[in-house]
Design an enzyme around this catalytic site. Structure first.
Site, mmCIF file in Angstrom:
data_model
loop_
_atom_site.group_PDB
_atom_site.id
_atom_site.type_symbol
_atom_site.label_atom_id
_atom_site.label_comp_id
_atom_site.label_asym_id
_atom_site.label_seq_id
_atom_site.Cartn_x
_atom_site.Cartn_y
_atom_site.Cartn_z
ATOM 1 N N ASP A 241 0.815 -1.210 0.000
ATOM 2 C CA ASP A 241 0.000 0.000 0.000
ATOM 3 C C ASP A 241 0.854 1.268 0.000
ATOM 4 O OD1 ASP A 241 -2.318 1.599 0.254
ATOM 5 O OD2 ASP A 241 -2.151 1.590 2.441
ATOM 6 N N GLU B 223 3.679 -7.699 7.777
ATOM 7 C CA GLU B 223 2.394 -8.287 7.399
ATOM 8 C C GLU B 223 2.445 -9.393 6.364
ATOM 9 O OE1 GLU B 223 -0.669 -5.464 6.538
ATOM 10 O OE2 GLU B 223 -0.841 -4.923 8.637
ATOM 11 N N TYR C 237 -6.479 -2.851 13.137
ATOM 12 C CA TYR C 237 -7.388 -1.844 12.591
ATOM 13 C C TYR C 237 -8.819 -2.032 13.075
ATOM 14 C CZ TYR C 237 -3.540 -0.047 9.856
ATOM 15 O OH TYR C 237 -2.348 0.538 9.483
#
Ligand code: GCB
Length: 595
Positions: free
Chosen positions: A175, A409, A466
Protein backbone atom coordinates in the site's frame (compact mmCIF):
# COMPACT_ATOMS: atom_id res chain seq x y z
CA UNK A 1 29.46 -1.03 4.71
CA UNK A 2 31.02 2.36 5.43
CA UNK A 3 29.12 5.55 4.63
CA UNK A 4 31.32 7.65 2.31
CA UNK A 5 33.13 10.52 3.99
CA UNK A 6 35.57 13.20 2.91
CA UNK A 7 38.69 13.53 5.02
CA UNK A 8 42.45 14.07 4.73
CA UNK A 9 42.87 10.75 2.89
CA UNK A 10 39.58 10.39 1.00
CA UNK A 11 38.01 12.62 -1.66
CA UNK A 12 34.27 12.65 -2.13
CA UNK A 13 32.28 13.90 -5.11
CA UNK A 14 28.50 14.03 -5.08
CA UNK A 15 26.94 13.41 -8.50
CA UNK A 16 23.52 14.79 -7.54
CA UNK A 17 21.96 17.12 -10.05
CA UNK A 18 20.25 16.94 -13.41
CA UNK A 19 20.88 13.75 -15.39
CA UNK A 20 19.81 12.80 -18.91
CA UNK A 21 16.96 10.31 -18.94
CA UNK A 22 14.92 8.11 -21.20
CA UNK A 23 12.11 5.68 -20.50
CA UNK A 24 12.64 2.24 -22.01
CA UNK A 25 10.57 -0.87 -22.52
CA UNK A 26 9.49 -3.47 -19.99
CA UNK A 27 12.01 -6.04 -21.12
CA UNK A 28 15.02 -3.87 -21.74
CA UNK A 29 16.71 -1.00 -23.57
CA UNK A 30 18.95 -0.56 -26.58
CA UNK A 31 22.59 -1.41 -26.01
CA UNK A 32 23.50 1.85 -27.80
CA UNK A 33 22.06 3.76 -24.84
CA UNK A 34 24.91 2.58 -22.63
CA UNK A 35 27.54 3.85 -25.13
CA UNK A 36 26.33 7.02 -26.81
CA UNK A 37 24.80 10.15 -25.24
CA UNK A 38 21.06 10.46 -25.84
CA UNK A 39 20.06 12.77 -28.69
CA UNK A 40 16.81 14.08 -27.22
CA UNK A 41 16.85 13.19 -23.54
CA UNK A 42 14.49 14.21 -20.77
CA UNK A 43 16.08 16.07 -17.86
CA UNK A 44 15.55 14.39 -14.49
CA UNK A 45 16.79 15.31 -11.03
CA UNK A 46 18.89 12.87 -9.00
CA UNK A 47 18.25 11.84 -6.29
CA UNK A 48 14.46 11.59 -6.66
CA UNK A 49 11.80 9.32 -8.08
CA UNK A 50 11.26 10.01 -11.78
CA UNK A 51 7.48 9.37 -11.61
CA UNK A 52 6.24 12.77 -10.42
CA UNK A 53 8.90 14.99 -12.02
CA UNK A 54 7.11 14.97 -15.38
CA UNK A 55 3.47 14.91 -16.42
CA UNK A 56 1.68 11.97 -17.94
CA UNK A 57 0.82 8.37 -17.23
CA UNK A 58 3.91 7.24 -19.17
CA UNK A 59 5.98 8.48 -16.21
CA UNK A 60 3.61 7.75 -13.37
CA UNK A 61 2.62 4.27 -14.52
CA UNK A 62 5.84 3.31 -16.26
CA UNK A 63 6.56 -0.40 -16.23
CA UNK A 64 10.06 -1.78 -16.70
CA UNK A 65 13.33 -0.11 -17.51
CA UNK A 66 14.37 3.52 -17.56
CA UNK A 67 17.88 4.74 -18.34
CA UNK A 68 19.90 7.59 -16.80
CA UNK A 69 23.09 9.03 -18.31
CA UNK A 70 25.77 11.35 -16.99
CA UNK A 71 29.06 12.48 -18.54
CA UNK A 72 31.98 12.31 -16.16
CA UNK A 73 35.50 13.66 -16.17
CA UNK A 74 37.49 12.56 -13.16
CA UNK A 75 40.20 14.94 -11.85
CA UNK A 76 43.56 13.44 -12.88
CA UNK A 77 44.97 13.65 -9.35
CA UNK A 78 42.20 11.36 -8.08
CA UNK A 79 42.88 8.62 -10.60
CA UNK A 80 46.02 7.56 -8.76
CA UNK A 81 43.80 6.48 -5.89
CA UNK A 82 41.21 3.74 -5.69
CA UNK A 83 38.02 5.31 -7.13
CA UNK A 84 34.68 3.91 -6.00
CA UNK A 85 31.25 4.66 -7.44
CA UNK A 86 28.54 4.32 -4.80
CA UNK A 87 24.74 4.38 -4.98
CA UNK A 88 22.66 5.03 -1.84
CA UNK A 89 19.75 3.20 -3.48
CA UNK A 90 18.26 2.56 -6.91
CA UNK A 91 14.69 1.23 -6.99
CA UNK A 92 13.93 -1.65 -7.68
CA UNK A 93 16.95 -3.02 -9.57
CA UNK A 94 19.94 -1.54 -11.39
CA UNK A 95 22.47 -2.24 -14.12
CA UNK A 96 25.40 0.18 -14.16
CA UNK A 97 27.54 0.78 -17.27
CA UNK A 98 30.69 2.83 -17.71
CA UNK A 99 31.60 3.58 -21.32
CA UNK A 100 29.39 0.74 -22.48
CA UNK A 101 30.80 -1.88 -20.10
CA UNK A 102 28.48 -3.41 -17.53
CA UNK A 103 30.34 -2.76 -14.25
CA UNK A 104 27.76 -3.86 -11.70
CA UNK A 105 24.21 -4.99 -11.15
CA UNK A 106 22.06 -4.75 -8.03
CA UNK A 107 18.74 -6.20 -6.96
CA UNK A 108 16.60 -4.44 -4.35
CA UNK A 109 15.60 -0.81 -4.14
CA UNK A 110 16.53 0.35 -0.66
CA UNK A 111 20.14 -0.48 0.15
CA UNK A 112 23.50 0.86 -1.05
CA UNK A 113 25.93 -0.79 -3.45
CA UNK A 114 29.29 0.22 -4.86
CA UNK A 115 31.91 -0.70 -7.43
CA UNK A 116 35.59 0.14 -7.96
CA UNK A 117 35.84 1.89 -11.33
CA UNK A 118 39.57 2.41 -12.02
CA UNK A 119 39.83 -0.31 -14.68
CA UNK A 120 37.03 1.26 -16.75
CA UNK A 121 38.00 4.95 -16.57
CA UNK A 122 38.86 6.93 -19.72
CA UNK A 123 39.54 10.66 -20.28
CA UNK A 124 35.84 11.33 -20.79
CA UNK A 125 33.32 8.86 -19.48
CA UNK A 126 29.70 8.07 -20.00
CA UNK A 127 28.03 6.70 -16.89
CA UNK A 128 24.76 4.96 -17.57
CA UNK A 129 22.39 3.61 -14.94
CA UNK A 130 19.52 1.43 -16.09
CA UNK A 131 16.70 1.09 -13.56
CA UNK A 132 14.00 -1.58 -13.49
CA UNK A 133 10.86 -0.86 -11.45
CA UNK A 134 9.17 -4.24 -11.88
CA UNK A 135 7.88 -6.02 -8.77
CA UNK A 136 6.84 -9.67 -8.76
CA UNK A 137 6.93 -12.86 -6.66
CA UNK A 138 10.73 -12.70 -6.61
CA UNK A 139 11.19 -9.09 -5.49
CA UNK A 140 10.90 -7.40 -2.10
CA UNK A 141 8.44 -5.75 -1.84
CA UNK A 142 6.19 -8.28 -3.55
CA UNK A 143 4.34 -7.60 -6.78
CA UNK A 144 1.50 -9.74 -8.03
CA UNK A 145 1.74 -11.76 -11.17
CA UNK A 146 -1.03 -12.63 -13.59
CA UNK A 147 -3.77 -14.58 -11.90
CA UNK A 148 -3.66 -12.82 -8.56
CA UNK A 149 -5.79 -10.00 -7.27
CA UNK A 150 -3.86 -6.91 -6.31
CA UNK A 151 -4.10 -4.14 -3.79
CA UNK A 152 -6.29 -1.25 -4.75
CA UNK A 153 -8.49 -2.90 -7.33
CA UNK A 154 -10.57 -6.03 -7.64
CA UNK A 155 -10.25 -7.56 -11.06
CA UNK A 156 -13.51 -9.07 -12.26
CA UNK A 157 -12.06 -12.32 -13.58
CA UNK A 158 -8.90 -14.10 -14.56
CA UNK A 159 -9.45 -13.38 -18.23
CA UNK A 160 -9.04 -9.65 -17.76
CA UNK A 161 -5.72 -10.18 -16.00
CA UNK A 162 -4.51 -12.25 -18.95
CA UNK A 163 -5.50 -9.45 -21.29
CA UNK A 164 -3.42 -7.03 -19.29
CA UNK A 165 -0.32 -8.81 -20.46
CA UNK A 166 -0.70 -6.82 -23.66
CA UNK A 167 -0.33 -3.68 -21.59
CA UNK A 168 1.80 -4.81 -18.69
CA UNK A 169 1.77 -2.88 -15.45
CA UNK A 170 3.06 -3.30 -11.94
CA UNK A 171 0.57 -4.82 -9.51
CA UNK A 172 2.14 -3.99 -6.16
CA UNK A 173 0.97 -6.11 -3.25
CA UNK A 174 1.69 -3.24 -0.90
CA UNK A 175 0.00 0.00 0.00
CA UNK A 176 2.53 2.61 -1.10
CA UNK A 177 3.23 3.98 -4.53
CA UNK A 178 5.87 1.99 -6.39
CA UNK A 179 8.16 4.97 -6.86
CA UNK A 180 11.25 4.27 -8.94
CA UNK A 181 14.55 5.77 -9.97
CA UNK A 182 17.83 6.81 -8.40
CA UNK A 183 16.44 7.57 -4.97
CA UNK A 184 19.53 8.32 -2.93
CA UNK A 185 22.83 10.10 -3.68
CA UNK A 186 25.31 8.79 -6.23
CA UNK A 187 28.83 9.45 -5.02
CA UNK A 188 32.38 8.97 -6.15
CA UNK A 189 34.94 8.55 -3.41
CA UNK A 190 38.58 7.65 -3.30
CA UNK A 191 40.70 5.66 -0.87
CA UNK A 192 44.39 4.80 -0.87
CA UNK A 193 45.09 1.31 -2.30
CA UNK A 194 45.61 -0.05 1.22
CA UNK A 195 42.38 0.92 2.86
CA UNK A 196 39.89 0.52 5.71
CA UNK A 197 37.08 -1.70 4.49
CA UNK A 198 34.75 -1.88 7.43
CA UNK A 199 34.43 -0.95 11.10
CA UNK A 200 32.25 -2.78 13.61
CA UNK A 201 31.55 -1.35 17.03
CA UNK A 202 29.78 -3.11 19.87
CA UNK A 203 29.18 -0.93 22.93
CA UNK A 204 28.48 -2.08 26.47
CA UNK A 205 28.17 -0.50 29.90
CA UNK A 206 30.15 -1.54 32.97
CA UNK A 207 29.34 0.53 36.04
CA UNK A 208 29.85 4.08 34.80
CA UNK A 209 32.35 3.05 32.11
CA UNK A 210 31.65 2.47 28.43
CA UNK A 211 33.13 -0.68 26.93
CA UNK A 212 33.80 -0.54 23.21
CA UNK A 213 34.56 -3.65 21.22
CA UNK A 214 36.12 -2.60 17.91
CA UNK A 215 36.79 -4.65 14.85
CA UNK A 216 38.54 -3.01 11.89
CA UNK A 217 38.67 -4.82 8.54
CA UNK A 218 41.38 -3.62 6.22
CA UNK A 219 42.63 -4.43 2.74
CA UNK A 220 46.41 -4.53 2.32
CA UNK A 221 49.08 -3.67 4.86
CA UNK A 222 49.71 -0.72 7.16
CA UNK A 223 49.93 0.44 10.75
CA UNK A 224 46.60 0.60 12.52
CA UNK A 225 45.59 3.12 15.17
CA UNK A 226 42.18 3.76 16.73
CA UNK A 227 41.49 6.85 18.82
CA UNK A 228 38.16 7.55 20.48
CA UNK A 229 37.09 11.17 20.94
CA UNK A 230 34.18 12.55 22.94
CA UNK A 231 31.88 15.39 21.85
CA UNK A 232 34.23 17.99 23.33
CA UNK A 233 36.98 16.68 21.06
CA UNK A 234 38.93 15.10 23.95
CA UNK A 235 40.68 11.80 23.35
CA UNK A 236 39.24 9.28 25.80
CA UNK A 237 41.11 6.10 24.82
CA UNK A 238 43.07 4.48 22.01
CA UNK A 239 44.14 1.11 20.61
CA UNK A 240 46.48 -0.39 18.04
CA UNK A 241 44.89 -3.74 17.18
CA UNK A 242 42.41 -4.60 14.41
CA UNK A 243 40.28 -6.28 17.04
CA UNK A 244 40.12 -5.26 20.67
CA UNK A 245 38.21 -3.82 23.59
CA UNK A 246 38.58 -0.23 24.73
CA UNK A 247 37.29 1.38 27.91
CA UNK A 248 35.83 4.88 28.20
CA UNK A 249 35.87 5.95 31.85
CA UNK A 250 32.68 7.69 33.02
CA UNK A 251 31.07 7.42 29.63
CA UNK A 252 28.17 9.56 28.40
CA UNK A 253 25.37 7.25 27.34
CA UNK A 254 23.38 7.55 24.13
CA UNK A 255 19.77 7.85 25.28
CA UNK A 256 16.49 8.45 23.47
CA UNK A 257 16.02 12.23 23.33
CA UNK A 258 19.50 12.71 24.72
CA UNK A 259 21.96 11.59 22.10
CA UNK A 260 25.68 11.52 22.74
CA UNK A 261 28.07 10.38 20.03
CA UNK A 262 31.69 9.34 20.27
CA UNK A 263 33.97 9.28 17.23
CA UNK A 264 36.28 6.34 16.52
CA UNK A 265 39.07 7.82 14.39
CA UNK A 266 40.81 4.99 12.61
CA UNK A 267 44.06 5.31 10.65
CA UNK A 268 45.50 2.49 8.60
CA UNK A 269 48.66 3.31 6.63
CA UNK A 270 47.70 6.30 4.45
CA UNK A 271 43.98 5.81 4.96
CA UNK A 272 41.71 7.18 7.66
CA UNK A 273 38.03 7.02 8.53
CA UNK A 274 35.91 8.35 11.38
CA UNK A 275 33.03 6.21 12.59
CA UNK A 276 30.56 7.69 15.06
CA UNK A 277 28.85 5.51 17.63
CA UNK A 278 26.95 5.68 20.90
CA UNK A 279 27.28 3.87 24.19
CA UNK A 280 23.96 2.19 24.81
CA UNK A 281 22.61 -1.29 25.38
CA UNK A 282 19.37 -2.93 24.26
CA UNK A 283 17.82 -6.02 25.79
CA UNK A 284 14.50 -7.76 26.20
CA UNK A 285 13.81 -9.04 29.69
CA UNK A 286 10.46 -10.62 30.56
CA UNK A 287 7.83 -8.26 29.18
CA UNK A 288 10.14 -5.27 29.16
CA UNK A 289 12.26 -3.65 26.46
CA UNK A 290 15.35 -2.25 28.12
CA UNK A 291 17.51 0.53 26.73
CA UNK A 292 20.49 1.14 29.01
CA UNK A 293 18.85 -1.28 31.45
CA UNK A 294 15.73 0.90 31.81
CA UNK A 295 12.23 -0.07 30.55
CA UNK A 296 11.58 1.94 27.38
CA UNK A 297 8.16 2.87 25.98
CA UNK A 298 7.96 3.44 22.19
CA UNK A 299 5.92 6.54 21.26
CA UNK A 300 5.80 7.18 17.56
CA UNK A 301 4.86 6.04 14.11
CA UNK A 302 5.17 3.98 11.05
CA UNK A 303 6.42 6.33 8.34
CA UNK A 304 7.21 6.43 4.66
CA UNK A 305 9.89 8.12 2.61
CA UNK A 306 7.35 10.05 0.60
CA UNK A 307 6.80 13.62 -0.49
CA UNK A 308 5.41 15.68 -3.33
CA UNK A 309 7.56 15.82 -6.49
CA UNK A 310 10.55 13.99 -4.88
CA UNK A 311 8.46 10.83 -4.42
CA UNK A 312 10.69 8.46 -2.48
CA UNK A 313 13.87 10.44 -3.23
CA UNK A 314 16.08 11.67 -0.42
CA UNK A 315 14.91 15.03 0.91
CA UNK A 316 17.12 16.10 3.79
CA UNK A 317 15.09 19.20 4.62
CA UNK A 318 12.03 16.98 4.96
CA UNK A 319 13.95 14.59 7.22
CA UNK A 320 14.94 17.50 9.47
CA UNK A 321 11.33 18.72 9.48
CA UNK A 322 9.98 15.26 10.34
CA UNK A 323 12.29 14.83 13.31
CA UNK A 324 11.45 18.34 14.44
CA UNK A 325 7.73 17.46 14.31
CA UNK A 326 8.46 14.25 16.25
CA UNK A 327 10.13 16.32 18.95
CA UNK A 328 7.18 18.73 18.92
CA UNK A 329 4.89 15.75 19.57
CA UNK A 330 7.13 14.35 22.33
CA UNK A 331 7.48 11.20 20.22
CA UNK A 332 10.64 9.15 20.59
CA UNK A 333 10.64 6.55 17.81
CA UNK A 334 9.54 5.27 14.41
CA UNK A 335 9.70 2.13 12.29
CA UNK A 336 11.25 2.34 8.83
CA UNK A 337 8.05 0.94 7.34
CA UNK A 338 8.36 -0.75 4.87
CA UNK A 339 12.03 -0.70 3.77
CA UNK A 340 15.38 0.53 5.11
CA UNK A 341 15.47 4.35 5.01
CA UNK A 342 18.34 6.47 3.74
CA UNK A 343 21.66 6.44 5.55
CA UNK A 344 21.27 10.22 5.91
CA UNK A 345 18.08 9.70 7.93
CA UNK A 346 19.75 7.08 10.13
CA UNK A 347 22.67 9.43 10.79
CA UNK A 348 20.24 12.17 11.75
CA UNK A 349 18.37 9.88 14.16
CA UNK A 350 21.69 9.00 15.82
CA UNK A 351 22.33 12.69 16.33
CA UNK A 352 18.83 13.59 17.50
CA UNK A 353 18.26 10.61 19.79
CA UNK A 354 15.30 9.18 17.86
CA UNK A 355 14.85 5.42 18.30
CA UNK A 356 14.43 3.34 15.13
CA UNK A 357 13.00 -0.09 14.35
CA UNK A 358 14.79 -0.98 11.12
CA UNK A 359 12.64 -2.92 8.63
CA UNK A 360 13.46 -4.90 5.48
CA UNK A 361 11.42 -4.35 2.29
CA UNK A 362 9.69 -7.72 2.80
CA UNK A 363 6.14 -6.46 2.67
CA UNK A 364 3.05 -8.24 1.43
CA UNK A 365 4.34 -11.80 1.38
CA UNK A 366 1.41 -14.09 0.82
CA UNK A 367 -1.01 -11.39 1.89
CA UNK A 368 -4.28 -11.30 0.02
CA UNK A 369 -4.16 -14.72 -1.61
CA UNK A 370 -6.80 -17.30 -1.05
CA UNK A 371 -5.03 -20.05 -2.92
CA UNK A 372 -3.46 -23.20 -1.59
CA UNK A 373 -0.04 -22.55 -3.07
CA UNK A 374 0.78 -20.01 -0.36
CA UNK A 375 4.47 -19.46 0.21
CA UNK A 376 5.42 -22.03 -2.41
CA UNK A 377 4.92 -19.53 -5.20
CA UNK A 378 7.46 -17.03 -3.88
CA UNK A 379 11.01 -16.82 -5.11
CA UNK A 380 12.13 -14.47 -2.33
CA UNK A 381 14.04 -16.66 0.11
CA UNK A 382 17.60 -15.93 -1.07
CA UNK A 383 16.91 -12.29 -1.74
CA UNK A 384 15.28 -11.99 1.67
CA UNK A 385 18.45 -13.38 3.24
CA UNK A 386 20.53 -10.90 1.24
CA UNK A 387 18.52 -7.87 2.35
CA UNK A 388 18.71 -8.93 5.99
CA UNK A 389 22.50 -9.33 5.68
CA UNK A 390 22.95 -6.07 3.78
CA UNK A 391 20.63 -4.01 5.98
CA UNK A 392 22.40 -5.13 9.13
CA UNK A 393 25.83 -4.67 7.54
CA UNK A 394 24.83 -1.10 6.67
CA UNK A 395 23.15 -0.17 9.96
CA UNK A 396 24.92 -2.27 12.61
CA UNK A 397 26.78 0.68 14.19
CA UNK A 398 23.80 3.02 14.55
CA UNK A 399 22.88 3.60 18.18
CA UNK A 400 19.40 4.70 17.01
CA UNK A 401 18.61 1.18 15.76
CA UNK A 402 17.25 -0.89 18.64
CA UNK A 403 15.42 -3.69 16.81
CA UNK A 404 15.29 -5.34 13.36
CA UNK A 405 11.96 -6.08 11.68
CA UNK A 406 12.41 -8.84 9.11
CA UNK A 407 9.00 -8.38 7.44
CA UNK A 408 5.72 -6.48 7.50
CA UNK A 409 2.39 -8.29 7.40
CA UNK A 410 3.07 -11.58 5.73
CA UNK A 411 0.10 -13.89 6.03
CA UNK A 412 1.29 -16.06 8.89
CA UNK A 413 -2.07 -17.63 9.56
CA UNK A 414 -3.29 -19.51 6.49
CA UNK A 415 -0.28 -21.83 6.43
CA UNK A 416 1.13 -21.43 9.93
CA UNK A 417 3.77 -24.14 9.68
CA UNK A 418 5.00 -23.06 6.22
CA UNK A 419 5.23 -19.48 7.48
CA UNK A 420 7.19 -20.57 10.51
CA UNK A 421 9.54 -22.65 8.36
CA UNK A 422 10.17 -19.63 6.14
CA UNK A 423 10.59 -16.98 8.84
CA UNK A 424 12.30 -18.75 11.74
CA UNK A 425 15.58 -19.22 9.80
CA UNK A 426 15.42 -15.54 8.80
CA UNK A 427 14.96 -14.56 12.45
CA UNK A 428 18.02 -16.70 13.32
CA UNK A 429 19.97 -15.14 10.46
CA UNK A 430 19.24 -11.61 11.68
CA UNK A 431 20.52 -12.51 15.13
CA UNK A 432 23.61 -14.15 13.67
CA UNK A 433 24.39 -11.12 11.47
CA UNK A 434 24.10 -8.49 14.17
CA UNK A 435 27.30 -8.01 16.17
CA UNK A 436 25.19 -6.16 18.80
CA UNK A 437 22.59 -8.96 18.78
CA UNK A 438 19.62 -6.61 19.01
CA UNK A 439 16.06 -7.98 19.37
CA UNK A 440 14.42 -9.21 16.16
CA UNK A 441 10.75 -8.96 15.29
CA UNK A 442 8.29 -9.40 12.43
CA UNK A 443 5.18 -7.25 12.19
CA UNK A 444 1.99 -9.29 11.92
CA UNK A 445 -1.30 -8.32 10.33
CA UNK A 446 -4.79 -8.60 11.70
CA UNK A 447 -5.85 -12.22 11.33
CA UNK A 448 -6.74 -15.28 13.35
CA UNK A 449 -3.84 -14.65 15.72
CA UNK A 450 -4.34 -17.87 17.66
CA UNK A 451 -3.12 -19.87 14.63
CA UNK A 452 0.01 -17.73 14.22
CA UNK A 453 3.26 -19.55 15.02
CA UNK A 454 5.63 -16.84 13.80
CA UNK A 455 4.82 -13.93 16.14
CA UNK A 456 5.39 -15.95 19.34
CA UNK A 457 8.83 -16.94 17.98
CA UNK A 458 9.97 -13.31 17.86
CA UNK A 459 11.67 -11.35 20.66
CA UNK A 460 8.94 -8.72 20.66
CA UNK A 461 5.36 -9.24 19.40
CA UNK A 462 4.61 -6.45 16.94
CA UNK A 463 1.07 -6.26 15.60
CA UNK A 464 -0.85 -3.98 13.27
CA UNK A 465 -4.50 -3.61 14.28
CA UNK A 466 -7.39 -1.84 12.59
CA UNK A 467 -10.33 -2.39 14.95
CA UNK A 468 -12.44 0.70 14.34
CA UNK A 469 -11.35 0.99 10.71
CA UNK A 470 -11.17 -2.14 8.52
CA UNK A 471 -12.76 -4.18 11.31
CA UNK A 472 -15.92 -2.75 12.98
CA UNK A 473 -15.31 0.56 11.17
CA UNK A 474 -17.30 3.39 12.73
CA UNK A 475 -18.16 1.51 15.90
CA UNK A 476 -15.58 2.41 18.51
CA UNK A 477 -17.41 0.74 21.35
CA UNK A 478 -17.32 -2.75 19.89
CA UNK A 479 -13.81 -2.14 18.48
CA UNK A 480 -12.54 -1.40 21.93
CA UNK A 481 -14.12 -4.54 23.28
CA UNK A 482 -12.63 -6.69 20.53
CA UNK A 483 -9.22 -5.15 21.07
CA UNK A 484 -9.43 -5.76 24.81
CA UNK A 485 -10.41 -9.34 24.14
CA UNK A 486 -7.42 -9.89 21.89
CA UNK A 487 -5.01 -8.34 24.40
CA UNK A 488 -5.89 -11.04 26.91
CA UNK A 489 -4.40 -13.56 24.47
CA UNK A 490 -1.10 -11.72 24.05
CA UNK A 491 -0.81 -11.09 27.79
CA UNK A 492 -0.58 -14.85 28.32
CA UNK A 493 2.55 -15.17 26.16
CA UNK A 494 4.77 -13.39 28.65
CA UNK A 495 6.59 -11.43 25.95
CA UNK A 496 6.76 -7.68 25.35
CA UNK A 497 4.31 -6.54 22.69
CA UNK A 498 3.68 -3.31 20.86
CA UNK A 499 1.22 -1.96 18.34
CA UNK A 500 3.15 -0.99 15.23
CA UNK A 501 0.17 0.26 13.22
CA UNK A 502 -3.31 1.49 14.06
CA UNK A 503 -5.12 4.22 12.25
CA UNK A 504 -8.08 5.73 10.47
CA UNK A 505 -8.14 7.51 7.11
CA UNK A 506 -8.78 11.17 7.82
CA UNK A 507 -9.47 13.90 5.32
CA UNK A 508 -7.84 17.09 6.64
CA UNK A 509 -10.48 19.77 7.13
CA UNK A 510 -13.41 17.34 7.30
CA UNK A 511 -15.20 17.82 10.62
CA UNK A 512 -18.33 16.67 12.35
CA UNK A 513 -19.66 17.13 15.88
CA UNK A 514 -20.52 13.43 15.96
CA UNK A 515 -17.32 11.59 15.10
CA UNK A 516 -17.93 9.90 11.74
CA UNK A 517 -15.35 7.95 9.79
CA UNK A 518 -12.95 10.11 7.73
CA UNK A 519 -13.44 13.18 9.96
CA UNK A 520 -10.67 14.63 12.10
CA UNK A 521 -12.87 14.05 15.17
CA UNK A 522 -13.17 10.33 14.38
CA UNK A 523 -9.39 9.94 14.10
CA UNK A 524 -8.97 11.53 17.51
CA UNK A 525 -11.74 9.51 19.19
CA UNK A 526 -10.41 6.34 17.55
CA UNK A 527 -7.00 6.88 19.14
CA UNK A 528 -8.50 7.79 22.52
CA UNK A 529 -10.42 4.50 22.48
CA UNK A 530 -7.49 2.31 21.39
CA UNK A 531 -4.99 4.00 23.70
CA UNK A 532 -7.30 3.42 26.67
CA UNK A 533 -6.93 -0.31 25.98
CA UNK A 534 -3.15 -0.11 25.55
CA UNK A 535 -2.81 1.77 28.82
CA UNK A 536 -4.38 -1.14 30.71
CA UNK A 537 -1.81 -3.65 29.43
CA UNK A 538 1.45 -3.82 31.36
CA UNK A 539 3.10 -5.97 28.66
CA UNK A 540 2.52 -3.34 25.97
CA UNK A 541 5.83 -1.57 25.46
CA UNK A 542 4.84 0.91 22.81
CA UNK A 543 2.42 2.56 20.44
CA UNK A 544 3.36 3.50 16.90
CA UNK A 545 0.39 4.97 15.08
CA UNK A 546 -0.18 4.69 11.32
CA UNK A 547 0.98 6.89 9.70
CA UNK A 548 3.18 9.88 10.46
CA UNK A 549 1.90 11.66 7.32
CA UNK A 550 -0.46 11.06 4.40
CA UNK A 551 1.32 9.30 1.55
CA UNK A 552 0.98 8.29 -2.09
CA UNK A 553 -0.38 4.88 -3.06
CA UNK A 554 -1.55 3.09 -6.17
CA UNK A 555 -4.86 4.41 -7.51
CA UNK A 556 -7.95 2.47 -6.48
CA UNK A 557 -11.32 2.72 -4.86
CA UNK A 558 -9.77 2.24 -1.41
CA UNK A 559 -7.65 5.39 -1.64
CA UNK A 560 -8.59 9.03 -2.23
CA UNK A 561 -5.42 10.56 -3.65
CA UNK A 562 -3.35 8.26 -1.45
CA UNK A 563 -3.53 6.93 2.08
CA UNK A 564 -4.96 9.52 4.46
CA UNK A 565 -4.15 7.97 7.82
CA UNK A 566 -1.48 10.60 8.49
CA UNK A 567 -1.27 12.51 11.72
CA UNK A 568 0.04 15.18 9.37
CA UNK A 569 -1.00 15.93 5.82
CA UNK A 570 1.51 15.12 3.11
CA UNK A 571 2.82 18.70 3.40
CA UNK A 572 3.19 18.27 7.17
CA UNK A 573 0.22 20.20 8.56
CA UNK A 574 -1.11 18.68 11.79
CA UNK A 575 -4.57 17.15 11.94
CA UNK A 576 -6.65 17.39 15.13
CA UNK A 577 -5.30 14.09 16.49
CA UNK A 578 -1.74 15.46 16.36
CA UNK A 579 -2.66 17.86 19.16
CA UNK A 580 -4.19 14.99 21.12
CA UNK A 581 -1.01 12.87 20.77
CA UNK A 582 1.17 15.85 21.62
CA UNK A 583 -0.55 16.17 24.97
CA UNK A 584 -0.66 12.41 25.58
CA UNK A 585 2.99 11.84 24.79
CA UNK A 586 4.14 14.79 26.86
CA UNK A 587 2.66 12.95 29.83
CA UNK A 588 4.19 9.56 28.94
CA UNK A 589 7.88 9.32 29.91
CA UNK A 590 10.39 7.53 27.65
CA UNK A 591 11.35 5.26 30.51
CA UNK A 592 9.36 3.58 33.24
CA UNK A 593 5.85 4.14 31.83
CA UNK A 594 5.07 0.43 32.16
CA UNK A 595 6.88 -0.83 35.24
C1 GCB B 1 -1.35 -2.06 6.81
C2 GCB B 1 -0.06 -2.00 6.07
C3 GCB B 1 0.25 -0.60 5.58
C4 GCB B 1 -1.01 0.04 5.02
C5 GCB B 1 -2.04 0.12 6.14
C6 GCB B 1 -3.35 0.77 5.67
O1 GCB B 1 -1.62 -2.95 7.57
O2 GCB B 1 1.02 -2.50 6.82
O3 GCB B 1 1.26 -0.69 4.61
O4 GCB B 1 -0.77 1.30 4.48
O5 GCB B 1 -2.31 -1.15 6.60
O6 GCB B 1 -3.50 1.96 5.81
O7 GCB B 1 -4.19 0.04 5.15
Amino acid sequence: MLYPEMNASRALIDLSGIWEFQLAQAEGFEEEWTKVPFEHPEHIAVPASYNDQKEGTQFRDHYGWAVYQKKLEIPAMLKKERVVLRFGSVTQAARVYLNGTLICTHKGGFLPFEVEINPYLEEENLLCVAVDNRVNYGTLPIGNEAGAAFFGSDLPDIESVRNMKARPQNLPNFDFFNYAGIHRPVKLYTTPWNYIKDITIVPDIEGTDGIVQCQIDCEGTGDLHVEIYDEAGQKVCEGFEPEGTLRIPDAHLWEPGNAYLYQACVTFGEDSYTQSFGIRTVRVEGTRFLINNKPFYFKGFGKHEDSAVHGRGLDEALNVKDLSLMNWLHANSFRTSHYPYSEEMMNLCDREGIVVIDETPAVGLNFGWDDTEGFAKFRTKEHHEDVIRDMIARDKNHPCVVMWSIANEPDTEKQPQASYDYFKPLYDLAHACDPQDRPVTLVICQNDYIRDLVAPAMDVICFNRYYGWYVYGGNLEISKEAFEYEMKYWAELGKPAMITEYGADTVAGLHSATPNMFTEEYQMEYYRAMNAVLDQCPFIIGEQMWNFADFATIQGVMRVDGNKKGLFTRDRRPKLAAHYFRQRWEEIPDFGYKK
